[in-house]
Design a protein around this motif. Structure first.
Motif, PDB file in Angstrom:
ATOM      1  N   ASN A 184       0.827  -1.206   0.000  1.00 57.15           N
ATOM      2  CA  ASN A 184       0.000   0.000   0.000  1.00 57.15           C
ATOM      3  C   ASN A 184       0.860   1.255   0.000  1.00 57.15           C
ATOM      4  OD1 ASN A 184      -2.262  -1.586   0.141  1.00 57.15           O
ATOM      5  ND2 ASN A 184      -3.048  -0.704   2.046  1.00 57.15           N
ATOM      6  N   ASP A 200      -2.837   5.317  -0.807  1.00 58.78           N
ATOM      7  CA  ASP A 200      -3.825   4.234  -0.671  1.00 58.78           C
ATOM      8  C   ASP A 200      -4.434   4.244   0.723  1.00 58.78           C
ATOM      9  OD1 ASP A 200      -3.406   3.303  -3.267  1.00 58.78           O
ATOM     10  OD2 ASP A 200      -1.870   1.862  -2.648  1.00 58.78           O
ATOM     11  N   ASP A 201      -3.563   4.370   1.726  1.00 56.30           N
ATOM     12  CA  ASP A 201      -4.041   4.361   3.108  1.00 56.30           C
ATOM     13  C   ASP A 201      -4.806   5.641   3.453  1.00 56.30           C
ATOM     14  OD1 ASP A 201      -3.153   1.821   3.722  1.00 56.30           O
ATOM     15  OD2 ASP A 201      -1.209   2.497   4.471  1.00 56.30           O
ATOM     16  N   ASN A 248      -6.631   7.315   1.325  1.00 60.67           N
ATOM     17  CA  ASN A 248      -7.937   7.168   0.686  1.00 60.67           C
ATOM     18  C   ASN A 248      -8.860   6.243   1.480  1.00 60.67           C
ATOM     19  OD1 ASN A 248      -7.263   8.874  -1.438  1.00 60.67           O
ATOM     20  ND2 ASN A 248      -6.472   7.209  -2.702  1.00 60.67           N
ATOM     21  N   TRP A 249      -8.279   5.237   2.138  1.00 61.50           N
ATOM     22  CA  TRP A 249      -9.060   4.309   2.958  1.00 61.50           C
ATOM     23  C   TRP A 249      -9.566   4.967   4.232  1.00 61.50           C
ATOM     24  CZ3 TRP A 249      -7.735   2.761   7.943  1.00 61.50           C
ATOM     25  CH2 TRP A 249      -8.493   1.723   8.497  1.00 61.50           C
TER      26      TRP A 249
END
Length: 339
Positions: free
Chosen positions: A206, A210-211, A213-214
């Motif tokens: 990741n 990515d993190d 966005n999560w």
């Protein structure tokens, strides 16, 4: 211009003369002061760039630079990606932002784990329409021996911070906690909390984006991911002092019968808009980005060298940013945390 990498002088000096001695800090400081002073005189050094300023060799060089009236700057890896940070006072929490800090950012509010839950829900609800869904919280970790943790936070190391997050925040089943390891360290979920189903670690594959966005919210101590959260308008809670925490709202958290400070960035808070604008302006003065042209670097470095600003160890106002109360995870004791 003659440039000398004093780290090489340090290595050869100790290898040849003191490699078999166990030196106490006071003796080591005295030795380095004499070493640097001899080199300054021998090489006719006029300017010094000092890494961090917290280690004994770098602190000794700063002291000699001051007493010998040399132009000096502190530097460190930048708060922004692909950058360096320079400042006449120091780095991170001990840097001088050269801007008036908003006195109204100190909130006279104290939280416990129940009211902190409401606060997290509040700032994450405003930024994502997830009122009926568990909140995703990204917790970014740092290098375990980071001096910024030891000096400017209530924790000695990352395991102490992980214990705090698990015991105070992850116990709430409405929160999904994802820890993100620093590339240089690989921590795991503490055995005591492995039965909690809402805790995980981010995949090494990741990216930080990515993190982000999560997540609905980011929690850190004083990592550079904090400033990246702010620049990405991601809600942030920081549990340590830093350059950027000076521009955030400060609150208190009741923990082991003591109050510890934490700092909040809420992207939709109108009160914080001007503070974040000041943060960006201040940060730009001290950041050397790898994409900038040589003449931009030269101009920033020379302008910062010329400033009449005292180093951090002569500025007693900066003492407030040091954290003297520490919380340890004493695994052999049923009472896991002691002051």
């Amino acid at each position: 211009i003659q440039i000398y990498l004093l780290g090489f002088h340090k290595k050869s000096y100790f290898d040849n003369k003191f490699n078999k001695l166990n030196l106490d800090p006071i003796m080591e400081l005295s030795i380095f002061k004499n070493l640097w002073l001899d080199l300054v005189k021998e090489k006719e050094i006029t300017h010094t760039l000092i890494l961090n300023g917290f280690s004994i060799p770098s602190f000794a060089l700063s002291s000699i630079s001051r007493s010998a009236d040399l132009n000096h700057l502190f530097w460190e890896n930048g708060l922004l990606p692909n950058s360096l940070f320079i400042n006449k006072s120091g780095v991170n929490a001990l840097s001088n932002p050269e801007i008036i800090i908003n006195p109204e950012r100190f909130e006279n509010l104290a939280f416990d784990n129940r009211s902190l839950k409401d606060l997290i829900n509040s700032i994450s609800n405003k930024n994502k329409n997830k009122k009926n869904k568990n909140k995703n919280i990204l917790v970014t970790l740092q290098v375990d021996n980071d001096s910024n943790i030891k000096l400017f936070s209530p924790f000695f190391g990352i395991n102490d911070f992980i214990y705090f997050i698990c015991s105070e925040i992850a116990i709430n089943n409405n929160f999904n906690i994802r820890f993100r390891n620093h590339p240089k360290n690989k921590f795991k979920i503490l055995k005591k909390f492995r039965n909690l189903g809402n805790i995980s670690f981010s995949s090494p594959n990741n990216s930080l984006n990515d993190d982000f966005n999560w997540s609905d919210l980011v929690i850190t101590i004083n990592s550079t991911t904090g400033i990246e959260s702010i620049l990405n308008k991601k809600p942030l809670i920081a549990f340590g002092n830093s350059f950027y925490s000076k521009f955030l709202n400060e609150y208190k958290y009741k923990y082991v019968e003591e109050d510890i400070s934490f700092y909040i960035y809420d992207p939709l808070s109108k009160k914080q808009i001007s503070d974040i604008q000041d943060l960006k302006k201040s940060l730009n003065k001290f950041s050397l980005n790898i994409k900038e042209k040589d003449n931009v670097w030269q101009d920033k470095i020379l302008r910062n060298f010329e400033k009449d600003i005292i180093p951090f160890y002569e500025n007693y106002q900066l003492i407030e940013y040091l954290t003297f109360m520490k919380y340890l995870n004493l695994r052999s004791n049923k009472n896991n945390y002691k002051q």
